[in-house]
Design a protein around this motif. Structure first.
Motif, PDB file in Angstrom:
ATOM      1  N   UNK A   1       3.069   1.110 -11.552  1.00 11.46           N
ATOM      2  CA  UNK A   1       3.062   1.528 -10.156  1.00 11.46           C
ATOM      3  C   UNK A   1       1.772   1.042  -9.490  1.00 11.46           C
ATOM      4  N   UNK A   2       1.719   1.190  -8.200  1.00  8.23           N
ATOM      5  CA  UNK A   2       0.585   0.664  -7.467  1.00  8.23           C
ATOM      6  C   UNK A   2      -0.356   1.739  -6.967  1.00  8.23           C
ATOM      7  N   UNK A   3      -0.273   2.918  -7.561  1.00  7.80           N
ATOM      8  CA  UNK A   3      -1.192   3.996  -7.208  1.00  7.80           C
ATOM      9  C   UNK A   3      -1.973   4.404  -8.443  1.00  7.80           C
ATOM     10  N   UNK A   4      -3.256   4.672  -8.261  1.00  7.65           N
ATOM     11  CA  UNK A   4      -4.110   5.071  -9.367  1.00  7.65           C
ATOM     12  C   UNK A   4      -4.917   6.287  -8.954  1.00  7.65           C
ATOM     13  N   UNK A   5      -4.931   7.303  -9.803  1.00  5.15           N
ATOM     14  CA  UNK A   5      -5.718   8.498  -9.540  1.00  5.15           C
ATOM     15  C   UNK A   5      -4.864   9.688  -9.169  1.00  5.15           C
ATOM     16  N   UNK A   6      -5.467  10.867  -9.240  1.00  8.83           N
ATOM     17  CA  UNK A   6      -4.738  12.106  -8.978  1.00  8.83           C
ATOM     18  C   UNK A   6      -5.201  12.777  -7.682  1.00  8.83           C
ATOM     19  N   UNK A   7      -6.493  12.805  -7.454  1.00  6.58           N
ATOM     20  CA  UNK A   7      -7.039  13.443  -6.250  1.00  6.58           C
ATOM     21  C   UNK A   7      -7.720  12.371  -5.404  1.00  6.58           C
TER      22      UNK A   7
ATOM     23  N   UNK B   1       1.697   1.678   6.221  1.00  4.09           N
ATOM     24  CA  UNK B   1       2.090   2.275   4.959  1.00  4.09           C
ATOM     25  C   UNK B   1       2.236   1.213   3.880  1.00  4.09           C
ATOM     26  N   UNK B   2       2.271   1.688   2.664  1.00  2.00           N
ATOM     27  CA  UNK B   2       2.624   0.866   1.520  1.00  2.00           C
ATOM     28  C   UNK B   2       3.851   1.519   0.877  1.00  2.00           C
ATOM     29  N   UNK B   3       4.895   0.735   0.698  1.00  2.00           N
ATOM     30  CA  UNK B   3       6.107   1.262   0.079  1.00  2.00           C
ATOM     31  C   UNK B   3       6.219   0.649  -1.317  1.00  2.00           C
ATOM     32  N   UNK B   4       6.178   1.500  -2.305  1.00  2.00           N
ATOM     33  CA  UNK B   4       6.222   1.036  -3.686  1.00  2.00           C
ATOM     34  C   UNK B   4       7.597   1.385  -4.275  1.00  2.00           C
ATOM     35  N   UNK B   5       8.033   0.583  -5.223  1.00  2.00           N
ATOM     36  CA  UNK B   5       9.297   0.890  -5.890  1.00  2.00           C
ATOM     37  C   UNK B   5      10.516   0.369  -5.166  1.00  2.00           C
ATOM     38  N   UNK B   6      10.299  -0.512  -4.194  1.00  2.00           N
ATOM     39  CA  UNK B   6      11.441  -1.089  -3.474  1.00  2.00           C
ATOM     40  C   UNK B   6      12.184  -2.053  -4.402  1.00  2.00           C
ATOM     41  N   UNK B   7      13.484  -1.947  -4.501  1.00  2.00           N
ATOM     42  CA  UNK B   7      14.229  -2.869  -5.359  1.00  2.00           C
ATOM     43  C   UNK B   7      13.983  -4.318  -4.956  1.00  2.00           C
TER      44      UNK B   7
ATOM     45  N   UNK C   1      -7.409   8.842  -4.867  1.00  2.00           N
ATOM     46  CA  UNK C   1      -6.305   7.945  -5.219  1.00  2.00           C
ATOM     47  C   UNK C   1      -6.355   6.648  -4.442  1.00  2.00           C
ATOM     48  N   UNK C   2      -6.080   5.550  -5.112  1.00  2.00           N
ATOM     49  CA  UNK C   2      -5.957   4.290  -4.398  1.00  2.00           C
ATOM     50  C   UNK C   2      -4.556   3.730  -4.615  1.00  2.00           C
ATOM     51  N   UNK C   3      -3.980   3.206  -3.540  1.00  2.00           N
ATOM     52  CA  UNK C   3      -2.712   2.483  -3.600  1.00  2.00           C
ATOM     53  C   UNK C   3      -2.972   1.090  -3.046  1.00  2.00           C
ATOM     54  N   UNK C   4      -2.593   0.064  -3.798  1.00  2.00           N
ATOM     55  CA  UNK C   4      -2.869  -1.303  -3.340  1.00  2.00           C
ATOM     56  C   UNK C   4      -1.581  -2.041  -3.006  1.00  2.00           C
ATOM     57  N   UNK C   5      -1.739  -3.084  -2.211  1.00  2.00           N
ATOM     58  CA  UNK C   5      -0.596  -3.962  -1.920  1.00  2.00           C
ATOM     59  C   UNK C   5      -1.111  -5.395  -1.865  1.00  2.00           C
ATOM     60  N   UNK C   6      -0.204  -6.330  -1.945  1.00  2.00           N
ATOM     61  CA  UNK C   6      -0.561  -7.718  -1.687  1.00  2.00           C
ATOM     62  C   UNK C   6      -0.492  -8.631  -2.885  1.00  2.00           C
ATOM     63  N   UNK C   7      -0.136  -9.868  -2.629  1.00  2.00           N
ATOM     64  CA  UNK C   7      -0.078 -10.879  -3.675  1.00  2.00           C
ATOM     65  C   UNK C   7      -0.837 -12.114  -3.193  1.00  2.00           C
ATOM     66  N   UNK C   8      -0.730 -13.196  -3.927  1.00  2.00           N
ATOM     67  CA  UNK C   8      -1.627 -14.325  -3.673  1.00  2.00           C
ATOM     68  C   UNK C   8      -1.439 -14.988  -2.322  1.00  2.00           C
ATOM     69  N   UNK C   9      -0.218 -15.066  -1.823  1.00  2.00           N
ATOM     70  CA  UNK C   9      -0.026 -15.861  -0.611  1.00  2.00           C
ATOM     71  C   UNK C   9       0.641 -15.120   0.532  1.00  2.00           C
ATOM     72  N   UNK C  10       0.548 -13.811   0.571  1.00  2.00           N
ATOM     73  CA  UNK C  10       1.133 -13.065   1.685  1.00  2.00           C
ATOM     74  C   UNK C  10       0.089 -12.919   2.796  1.00  2.00           C
ATOM     75  N   UNK C  11       0.411 -12.158   3.832  1.00  2.00           N
ATOM     76  CA  UNK C  11      -0.468 -12.080   4.997  1.00  2.00           C
ATOM     77  C   UNK C  11      -1.837 -11.495   4.669  1.00  2.00           C
TER      78      UNK C  11
END
Lengths: 384, 384, 384, 384
Positions: free
Chosen positions: B1-7, C23-29, B9-19
């Motif tokens: 998943x793309x979230x780390x931590x409980x309280x 937002x970041x949406x994770x788990x999208x098929x 927390x970081x959620x990341x997005x993005x790949x090499x060639x997206x916006x």
């Protein structure tokens, strides 16, 4: 926290001297044949007192399923399991020193538990005791059954090092790779109480443990584990890469200090041209495979179908019977020696715990990926 | 998943060639002074193109805070951060082979991503790209600020090995222990682009990397990290022991193959009588401490106030420019060579990522323990 | 927290006057056709300024996908989405009272945010602003697409009450049940800006809102929502019963005060002999169905295939232009009146938010159940 | 899933006819005085067979703490608790119809459980049984103790409606508001088995239940609950607004159909000028308060220190002894009547369950906010 997993989840409870230890396993697939007979063997394998090498306390550790099954089949509801503690007395581990409670045992969890909670179990390891792992092993046995039915997944751990005595586990060595391909639990257990499948090395390990026992000392070791027949595609980028989840699982086992997967620390010494695993198509099975497996079955955090293999370093047990110079909480220097007999080496008993934790990670990853794959039939087809 | 931590927390997005790539950091304490200037330095440290040793792509990587602050102070609401991708073209990494897409790069994530998702980014590493780590580093910079204010926590990582060239990191060696006590980020950066604070070893490492670069090859390495001034009592038994959470964090970094904390795999070779860390009271500070630190600052999964130190093994980068024999998806054998220049060694750039992930684990553990400790004033007092 | 869902997860960021919300949406098929054109329509539906009934601020709210798609298809990686805030000035809502900041607006979140965080956004609603819901609506649009492809799931919300003016929503009334069977979004939007599909009631509602607007007052209302064609078996006992997850989702929308599903509060007045939904087999479709649907499509926390329908109560907007007697933080009594024009009624704009939150809950439940069902083929068959 | 909460967490197990039901409570503050005597009273209050109005099955429901305490104090480790099931026989609820298993009971969970899991407990409600709530009530009793010590938090639920017979719960009515200010559990229990504190209404309710019992029918009802002395600042925007978490908790209780907080559905009929709660400073206590409390103690998802009050709608119990026309799984029409005596009304027994779930939500919110507030001393001060 005391819960592990996202979909296939185990929550454990219990410490060394309370009424019982146990767990609740949530997310177990329904309709699975399951009785205590499926769970007991691994619990028995982790039981102390199985040989002269391990602690002579006799713990029967009979598991009783409380819920979640009917007529020997799982209902899909939480499986409650308990193992009664026979020894519920406090103060079992009283130290020779008169003011025993005042001396936190070196490299044990006494001081940190007291600091964290402001209170600690008066004796034994409390929640840091190895008895806590009973719930994990019980849950892992269920996870293993699921994996077995899914694709005949096999998980086999063995002792690869005790102190400086070590099997060769060079990822370049064809003999090591072949061992990973073939080793079975029966072979591990038949190899003797030290659970090292290489008989020559096993003999040296046994001797080393006996020497430490006689010296009222303890010694560390390494457990290596292989997982075969795992489906391609398990593991969740980016934070829950499969190796990250396995590392988490392994380092949550008491007394662990290190983890390596595939080529591990050896891989850090290598060149890419040698370390890269070239692809080929197996002419017999038609499977897409790699000719070498420095990756340890995981690439980009996701299984590629090759064997997963990893090793876990265990420190020497902190409880030793020889005298240790240390300080009590007041800061007064003194000498501490644990009374009674203690395990000079825990790695053979760690085998089923390592296997259980691996199974828990994999069953969870399997179900999460299954959720994704379930969408292929209506999404990728609609979009093709 | 793309979230780390409980309280925290970081959620990341993005790949090499997206916006853009970026993250949302939730659970940040309110009232914290925070601007881009707090975050940019670590992003800049992870940027490629900083020396002849690393890839010459010039990525500016300017972070822009989107939300969660006002007038330079955090509001306690989620911090959104983005870094625009300059290179948004697909097909940047086209291989020399004509049917390039047909050849999954060995030991890269091409095959596993495609297997897992049924689709993959047409070029570059997609989500498995190192650009994904930008969000982590940005979030880690905030976590670090919190830890700094809490108790002047210092987190310093450095390169301790490149290929077979290694600094001494024997936990018994007073020189190594002293290095951990004193090393600063400035020293690490001033030591040169290889970021190894031992100048003699650094020179050898640099030479080794250059040789690999010239041979169109790559080489692995080890990053060692120390955390100083961490409060006692962090880490949540049993599954979220602090070392388990750190291991999880580290093995989630791309290209990692191993982790060891404190004595690590060396500890597995030792005897308990030597490995146990005796307690004493520091006459100057009055602190309860240990004379040695094989535990690596964690006992029973909980910090004891000593330095936390650990090492992370990185495999050699999978992308190399020399030709590799492999197979395309159809199983046809062929030869693949990456076009252009590629990092022959990534460990220097991994430094801020390791530091960031450590900070994220510790900030989260700090807040969870703070929740518990908040109850002492009304519960343990009421009960005393 | 700012994350919702377990497998299909959304994390949002942003407040009223920061750079952007998103937002970041994770788990999208993976493999799903997805562009901004799939998301914009629902964002546009929630936009203010669509009629004389709602606030005249013109917010374009153009969403930009940052990551997770390539060539118009999802990659299975997180979808980052942002909507730039046009109005990034602070102090937009300055009150007429000189010492405006000193007066927490009654029944708004000023006082509680300040108490909770020790700091608050200097103007506007900050994180409690309705702009926060943009990320939800964007994420919900993706969830909806998945549900649509899965089994043509239809989610339609409409305004069923404004103040005391209410449509009949008696679960025993065949006309109401028929409406639930047939109502479409087009019909809702075509019914006029009040979005109540009963034209007579809609006219009364409109008049009531206009009266409140003219009186510088505001008025509450009720949104009713129906979900059709939902698969049987969704919802996770015991704590994540589907109705519990939906209730959670709905009460997380700003200004909500109540939730009822199926027979709801009316059901509490009924006898079991009437309320029980008898089963029958539909001769045409062969489906196992119920002749009535007081259950609202959920029994034991699990969908039974009948329509899910529920209603959500919204309080009158707290921001009104008429003068209100209240106190500033020092406790001094005073008079407060919001400057400018404000929405006298928010329920029409809440329609797409309610639909989005429903979609998020259902997509998540769908994936979790899919994980379970994936095991049937190898577990229940093996055991049969 | 079977886990509820983020920091203060409960995981439950057990169904109607297995060996035991119980739970594991994680995150309990250490050092709390806790024995079975703290937990039993609420379990006894939820026990059936307490009056002629409820089912005559005699369930002793003695809880046994398994772990997490020593010498009557919590250790901070998980509290395992079990309550043995006396009735472990299957087929207890055999219906009069010969082919009983073939008839899913209308509006019960038989059909949906079977659809979801592909298997179901052969008799009774399985996991959907009210016995599942035992674990919640046990856990809730611990949560309550924590809240009590924190700030003398009081949670009192009572029956406010049975069928169409209802107490006045108009949020504008000073008598209702006064009742919320003062009602105690003793008063609720002393009011008679129907647990409605208004004696006149209670008499009518009792009569109504008796009529339904005699008609082999059942009837629904409403439980209202008030929470007093709750600290300001609890609840986590945006998805875990406190009312959202409470709604989730309440709708997870079997047989619930609706939830409203503060003004609830009545609030939707109101104007903002009346509904807004003006602030004032209490001259005696110096507290910042509101003169009215339509908000129900929560604004922007965060507590403001006023009483939290909410109501929960319960449908009539699905199990009735009179004959019902329905269909078996084959779709054949038939007549079903439950054998034996069944609760014609469950709301009085739901009282401790509602209280427990409220306590669980609040204890969790308390600890999460405490984590945040712990940072004020070193962050906001540093920044001031």
């Amino acid at each position: 926290m005391s819960t592990f997993g996202k979909i296939f989840k185990v929550t454990t409870y219990g410490e060394s001297h309370c009424k019982s230890v146990g767990c609740i396993v949530d997310g177990v697939p329904p309709g699975l044949d399951l009785t205590e007979a499926d769970i007991q063997p691994q619990l028995t394998r982790r039981r102390p007192g199985q040989s002269k090498l391990s602690t002579p306390r006799n713990e029967a550790d009979q598991v009783i399923i409380q819920s979640g099954t009917e007529f020997g089949k799982t209902l899909g509801t939480p499986i409650g399991m308990i193992v009664n503690n026979k020894d519920q007395r406090p103060h079992d581990y009283t130290e020779t020193n008169k003011d025993s409670d005042g001396f936190p045992r070196p490299s044990h969890a006494d001081y940190t538990y007291l600091s964290k909670y402001g209170i600690k179990a008066s004796s034994g390891g409390g929640r840091s005791s190895a008895r806590e792992t009973i719930g994990r092993v019980a849950a892992g046995a269920i996870a293993e059954k699921v994996l077995k039915l899914k694709s005949n997944v096999e998980i086999v751990a063995f002792v690869s090092a005790v102190g400086p005595v070590s099997m060769n586990r060079d990822p370049s060595d064809p003999k090591f790779i072949e061992l990973l391909n073939t080793i079975t639990r029966d072979q591990v257990d038949e190899s003797g109480p030290i659970r090292c499948p290489d008989s020559e090395t096993a003999a040296k390990m046994t001797k080393l443990v006996e020497e430490h026992r006689d010296a009222k000392d303890s010694v560390g070791g390494v457990v290596t584990c292989v997982v075969r027949n795992i489906p391609v595609g398990l593991g969740e980028p980016v934070f829950d890469k499969l190796e990250a989840s396995i590392a988490h699982a392994m380092l949550s086992i008491p007394a662990t200090k290190g983890f390596e997967i595939g080529s591990g620390f050896t891989g850090a010494t290598m060149s890419g041209s040698k370390h890269n695993d070239p692809f080929y198509k197996d002419p017999e099975t038609g499977k897409f495979r790699t000719t070498t497996n420095y990756s340890g079955g995981i690439q980009g955090g996701i299984t590629n179908g090759e064997n997963i293999y990893f090793s876990v370093a265990f420190k020497p047990p902190a409880t030793i019977s020889q005298e240790q110079k240390t300080a009590n909480y007041k800061g007064e220097e003194g000498v501490l020696a644990a009374r009674g007999r203690h395990d000079p080496n825990v790695v053979p008993r760690a085998i089923p715990i390592v296997e259980a934790m691996a199974a828990l990670v994999l069953a969870d990853a399997l179900l999460i990926q299954a959720a994704r794959e379930s969408t292929f039939s209506y999404i990728q087809k609609s979009s093709a």
